[in-house]
Design a protein around this motif. Structure first.
Motif: not given
Length: 110
Positions: A41-44, A51-58, A60-67
């Motif tokens: 999910v890409v959210e402001y 913020r890009i919230v990412v959920v792996g197939a297993d 597990t989740w994490g995130d990355q921040v983009a400008p």
């Protein structure tokens, strides 16, 4: 249009693409480590971040921040994430939380 005008016009797009590719490498690596595919999910976050919230197939989740939203969206596309409009329903059910998340949530109680 002169060549200088063309270079100036193309520069922002090239910059967006370079930044998106850099972020996409992290997202792709995350997906590979957690089942080979991922949803996102890409959210402001505010005026200056996405913020890009990412959920792996297993799960597990994490995130990355983009400008910017454009860079975040492009990075998610380049990484091959299955994008969702929001972090509800099926995507939310995929997330597996561990002791770290439960401990942090317990510490936020009023």
């Amino acid at each position: 249009m002169t060549s200088a005008e063309t270079a100036t016009t193309a520069a922002p797009d090239a910059r967006v693409e370079r930044r998106a590719k850099r972020i996409a490498k992290h997202l792709t690596s995350f997906a590979a480590q957690h089942g080979g595919s991922a949803d996102g999910v890409v959210e402001y976050v505010g005026r200056t971040a996405t913020r890009i919230v990412v959920v792996g197939a297993d799960g597990t989740w994490g995130d990355q921040v983009a400008p910017t939203y454009a860079i975040g969206r492009r990075a998610a596309e380049l990484a091959g994430l299955t994008l969702h409009d929001d972090f509800e329903g099926e995507l939310g059910l995929k997330v597996k939380t561990g002791p770290y998340e439960w401990k942090r949530m317990a510490g936020i109680q009023i």
